[in-house]
Write a protein that holds these residues in place. Structure first.
Motif, PDB file in Angstrom:
ATOM      1  N   UNK A   1       0.823  -1.223   0.000  1.00  0.00           N
ATOM      2  CA  UNK A   1       0.000   0.000   0.000  1.00  0.00           C
ATOM      3  C   UNK A   1       0.850   1.263   0.000  1.00  0.00           C
ATOM      4  N   UNK A   2       2.105   1.152   0.403  1.00  0.00           N
ATOM      5  CA  UNK A   2       2.992   2.327   0.462  1.00  0.00           C
ATOM      6  C   UNK A   2       3.904   2.413  -0.758  1.00  0.00           C
ATOM      7  N   UNK A   3       3.622   1.628  -1.795  1.00  0.00           N
ATOM      8  CA  UNK A   3       4.429   1.649  -3.014  1.00  0.00           C
ATOM      9  C   UNK A   3       3.688   2.366  -4.130  1.00  0.00           C
ATOM     10  N   UNK A   4       4.450   2.976  -5.040  1.00  0.00           N
ATOM     11  CA  UNK A   4       3.848   3.518  -6.260  1.00  0.00           C
ATOM     12  C   UNK A   4       3.496   2.368  -7.192  1.00  0.00           C
ATOM     13  N   UNK A   5       2.709   2.663  -8.229  1.00  0.00           N
ATOM     14  CA  UNK A   5       2.348   1.624  -9.188  1.00  0.00           C
ATOM     15  C   UNK A   5       3.562   0.997  -9.840  1.00  0.00           C
ATOM     16  N   UNK A   6       4.546   1.811 -10.199  1.00  0.00           N
ATOM     17  CA  UNK A   6       5.757   1.285 -10.819  1.00  0.00           C
ATOM     18  C   UNK A   6       6.562   0.425  -9.863  1.00  0.00           C
ATOM     19  N   UNK A   7       6.620   0.842  -8.586  1.00  0.00           N
ATOM     20  CA  UNK A   7       7.340   0.038  -7.593  1.00  0.00           C
ATOM     21  C   UNK A   7       6.653  -1.305  -7.368  1.00  0.00           C
ATOM     22  N   UNK A   8       5.310  -1.291  -7.316  1.00  0.00           N
ATOM     23  CA  UNK A   8       4.591  -2.554  -7.128  1.00  0.00           C
ATOM     24  C   UNK A   8       4.879  -3.522  -8.279  1.00  0.00           C
ATOM     25  N   UNK A   9       4.922  -3.002  -9.507  1.00  0.00           N
ATOM     26  CA  UNK A   9       5.187  -3.876 -10.648  1.00  0.00           C
ATOM     27  C   UNK A   9       6.610  -4.424 -10.613  1.00  0.00           C
ATOM     28  N   UNK A  10       7.555  -3.629 -10.140  1.00  0.00           N
ATOM     29  CA  UNK A  10       8.930  -4.134 -10.033  1.00  0.00           C
ATOM     30  C   UNK A  10       9.026  -5.240  -8.983  1.00  0.00           C
ATOM     31  N   UNK A  11       8.292  -5.082  -7.889  1.00  0.00           N
ATOM     32  CA  UNK A  11       8.290  -6.128  -6.868  1.00  0.00           C
ATOM     33  C   UNK A  11       7.617  -7.391  -7.404  1.00  0.00           C
ATOM     34  N   UNK A  12       6.517  -7.216  -8.140  1.00  0.00           N
ATOM     35  CA  UNK A  12       5.842  -8.376  -8.742  1.00  0.00           C
ATOM     36  C   UNK A  12       6.782  -9.106  -9.700  1.00  0.00           C
TER      37      UNK A  12
END
Length: 362
Positions: free
Chosen positions: A131-142
């Motif tokens: 919830x504390x990540x940007x959309x781009x950060x979430x995709x990098x983690x995925x």
């Protein structure tokens, strides 16, 4: 190598297509929404059982409906990345990544935890929740979680579609690095041409459940008999190498098979390989070397052929610059005034150049 042949029908839609993907690099399934791209991806992942089909990965059958064979998703070892990252909200970034690592088969080869952190630039995010990540950060983690599962095949279903322009620009360089570092076949679904330019090694062009054409990006973008040519951003993609940097003038020189081009300064070092898109609408021609003009890219060319554009008032000129094909979109009036015919020597003037992300050192 991935080999796919599928037939499936539902709700009035019929999918009937076949293609192959190389053992490494990105194969892009490209086409308008509703053409069947995601259906193909789901069938490869094992999330959809097609009415008829055969899927092989490195010679192993993942699906063969004629023999009643359908491996379950967990046995196919496919890493999946969707439009929405689908991270576990109650876990930190580190927890999500370690979940992927725990899913990896014992002894399977693949990147280590630290290597994935470095590749995707996510080390500073380890303690955060999704919830504390940007959309781009979430995709990098995925992406990192999928890689740590040590997949044999990476499947990406429009992973940038839900991101705004700034976040897309943020993550594209990481995807380009991933393509070079992962050494995996990657099946990438998109309807965004800039993602194809930046990432794809092979392009499968789809329309209404069928494959219209398949081949290299350079080959298909030079064809005017495909729907790509109907787009306003139609044009060829050519491989280049950064040959020189002129910081004082703010210019980079790109060498390609047939000549050189100047474009606004690119931060990558000399020797970097990349691809340039030369839009047909940004290319004009002259019968004699032009003088006193602002355009710096003026190249000798031979007119190979003339084809229609779909507009009654314009045509495509197929130009050869050494070994490289180029397209120019001009009016029929200009064609007639200049007396343009195949075989004629011309000067091609390139107004602007767009470039993809770096594709590895020379």
């Amino acid at each position: 190598m991935l080999e796919v042949a599928l037939r499936h029908g539902f709700r009035g839609f019929a999918l009937d297509m076949a293609f192959t993907a190389a053992p490494e690099g990105v194969t892009a399934l490209f086409g308008p929404s509703g053409c069947g791209k995601s259906t193909v991806l789901n069938a490869v992942a094992g999330l959809l059982r097609p009415q008829e089909g055969r899927i092989l990965l490195d010679g192993e059958k993942l699906l063969d409906t004629a023999r009643g064979l359908m491996l379950p998703p967990e046995r196919r070892r496919c890493g999946l990345v969707f439009q929405d990252a689908r991270l576990f909200p109650h876990m930190s970034v580190a927890g999500n990544l370690r979940y992927g690592l725990r899913r990896a088969p014992a002894g399977a080869a693949g990147p280590g935890f630290e290597e994935v952190l470095d590749l995707l630039g996510i080390a500073p995010l380890l303690d955060r929740r999704p919830a504390r990540l940007s959309g781009g950060e979430r995709q990098r983690v995925a992406l990192g979680r999928a890689l740590l599962m040590r997949p044999r095949l990476l499947l990406m279903d429009e992973p940038l579609a839900a991101l705004d322009a700034a976040r897309r620009a943020e993550i594209l360089p990481f995807l380009a690095r991933l393509r070079e570092a992962a050494r995996l076949p990657i099946l990438y679904v998109t309807h965004a041409l800039d993602e194809v330019d930046a990432l794809a090694d092979r392009l499968v062009l789809m329309e209404a459940g069928r494959v219209l054409a398949a081949g290299s990006v350079e080959e298909l973008t030079a064809r005017t008999d495909l729907p790509l040519a109907a787009r306003r951003d139609a044009g060829v993609v050519i491989p280049c190498t950064i040959a020189a940097q002129d910081a004082a003038r703010g210019l980079t020189r790109f060498d390609f098979a047939g000549g050189s081009l100047l474009a606004p300064l690119n931060p990558e070092p000399v020797g970097t390989r990349l691809r340039l898109r030369l839009r047909a609408r940004d290319v004009s021609v002259a019968l004699t070397p032009p003088e006193g003009i602002s355009m710096q890219n003026v190249l000798p060319a031979v007119l190979r052929s003339i084809t229609p554009t779909g507009s009654p008032h314009e045509v495509f000129l197929h130009l050869a610059i050494g070994e490289t094909a180029l397209l120019a979109r001009v009016t029929r009036d200009a064609m007639e005034r200049l007396g343009l015919t195949p075989g004629l020597g011309l000067w091609a003037m390139v107004k602007s150049v767009t470039f993809d992300h770096a594709r590895g050192g020379a």
